[in-house]
Enzyme design. Structure first.
Site, short mmCIF file in Angstrom:
data_model
loop_
_atom_site.label_atom_id
_atom_site.label_comp_id
_atom_site.label_asym_id
_atom_site.label_seq_id
_atom_site.Cartn_x
_atom_site.Cartn_y
_atom_site.Cartn_z
CG ASN A 9 -1.72 0.93 1.47
OD1 ASN A 9 -1.44 2.07 0.76
ND2 ASN A 9 -2.24 1.50 2.31
CD1 TRP A 10 3.94 1.09 -2.76
CD2 TRP A 10 3.84 2.06 -4.47
NE1 TRP A 10 5.17 0.78 -3.81
CE2 TRP A 10 4.75 1.21 -4.59
CE3 TRP A 10 3.54 2.79 -5.30
CZ2 TRP A 10 5.37 0.83 -5.75
CZ3 TRP A 10 4.29 2.76 -7.14
CH2 TRP A 10 5.47 1.56 -6.93
CE LYS A 11 -0.32 3.45 4.96
NZ LYS A 11 -0.60 3.60 5.87
CG HIS A 95 -6.36 2.05 4.67
ND1 HIS A 95 -6.19 2.91 5.58
CD2 HIS A 95 -5.35 1.19 4.69
CE1 HIS A 95 -5.21 2.49 6.62
NE2 HIS A 95 -4.27 1.26 5.85
CD GLU A 97 -3.38 5.92 6.87
OE1 GLU A 97 -3.10 5.65 5.40
OE2 GLU A 97 -2.47 5.78 7.13
CD GLU A 169 -3.30 -2.32 7.53
OE1 GLU A 169 -3.01 -2.71 6.95
OE2 GLU A 169 -4.51 -1.54 7.17
N GLY A 175 1.91 2.29 10.54
CA GLY A 175 2.68 3.85 10.91
C GLY A 175 3.04 4.20 11.92
CB SER A 215 5.00 -0.62 11.94
OG SER A 215 4.64 -0.20 12.31
N GLY A 236 2.66 -1.14 4.17
CA GLY A 236 2.47 0.37 4.10
C GLY A 236 4.03 1.42 3.67
N GLY A 237 4.66 1.82 4.66
CA GLY A 237 5.92 2.23 4.43
C GLY A 237 6.71 1.36 3.71
#
Ligand code: PGA
Length: 263
Positions: A9-11, A95, A97, A169, A175, A215, A236-237
């Site tokens: 997930n590149w967000k 998601h 977010e 999640e 994150g 994470s 993600g990150g």
């Protein structure tokens, strides 16, 4: 035997100018048989990533990070499921977010799921509790409510045919560098399948892939994949870093081979 899936997930990172190069680089580092690999860039980078992966490794799939709950209409700035066809094969819905920033409710997320399935997109439904909910022992109840709210009107067989995936999640792990403990994530994966059972999935509940997200890095992926109830990760990150993706997918390939050998 459930498949092993690593979804990136590149967000809100990358541009149409650089996303293709990054996707190509990552694709070259994650050539592992038996692992389903998906890259979810921003909408505006879908085409660049699709084109890059078609050349570099057509087996790496492309996913969107969201989809609108209506098919078309006066929804300025939104993207409907039919618009994604040809650009993406997968889509993330719900998601945390988006629950947080766009006020997405379980019912709305359920409608998005329906649009995804109608359009032939493979959905990844995200669920997860807040820190206070875990600390007060309510994590499983919260996730059960999220699942019931999003899945009520859906036919389990249709979702299953669409390749439905759930990503657990925990919000406090996203994150933050503070990942969940493998055994807690595994207990939640079991609880998720029990919820599906109560929602009418019957024995099909056990076939739904459940990913962990929050994470995830090359250093902790092994803790999650050591749990038989966990089928991969939504990353993600770390998914923007080719070295990290290479190591995460290599670890996933070990699990995929072990599952194939045991089957
Ligand atoms: P993170 O994000 O790996 O950066 O915690 C995961 C996600 O939000 O899907």
């Amino acid at each position: 035997m459930r498949e092993v899936i690593i979804a990136a997930n590149w967000k809100m990172h990358t541009t149409p100018g650089d996303a293709g190069d990054l996707a190509r680089t990552i694709a070259g580092r994650i050539r592992e048989a038996g692992v389903t690999r998906v890259i979810c860039p921003p909408f505006v980078c879908l085409d660049a990533v699709r084109a890059a992966l078609a050349e570099a490794d057509p087996e790496v799939a492309v996913g969107a990070q969201n989809v609108h709950h209506e098919l078309a209409g006066a929804y300025t700035g939104e993207v409907a499921a039919p618009m994604l066809v040809g650009l993406a094969g997968w889509v993330i819905v719900g998601h945390s977010e988006r629950r947080r920033d766009a006020g997405e409710t379980d019912a709305l997320i359920g409608r998005k799921l329906g649009r995804a399935v109608e359009a032939g997109l493979r959905p990844i439904l995200c669920v997860g509790e807040q820190l206070a909910e875990r600390e007060t022992g309510r994590a499983e109840a919260v996730v059960d409510t999220q699942l019931a709210g999003a899945l009520t009107d859906h036919d389990p067989a249709a979702l299953q045919a669409a390749g439905f995936v759930i990503a657990y999640e925990p919000v406090w792990a996203i994150g933050t560098g503070r990942n969940a403990v493998g055994s807690d994530a595994a207990a939640m994966a079991e609880a998720i399948r029990a919820s599906l059972g109560r929602l009418g999935w019957g024995s099909a509940a056990v076939d739904v892939p459940v990913l962990y997200g929050g994470s995830v890095t090359s250093a902790n992926i092994g803790e999650f994949l050591a749990e038989p109830s966990i089928d991969g990760a939504l990353v993600g990150g770390a998914s923007l870093k080719p070295d990290e993706m290479a190591a995460i997918v290599a670890r996933a390939a070990l699990t995929a081979r072990a599952r194939a050998a045991a089957a």
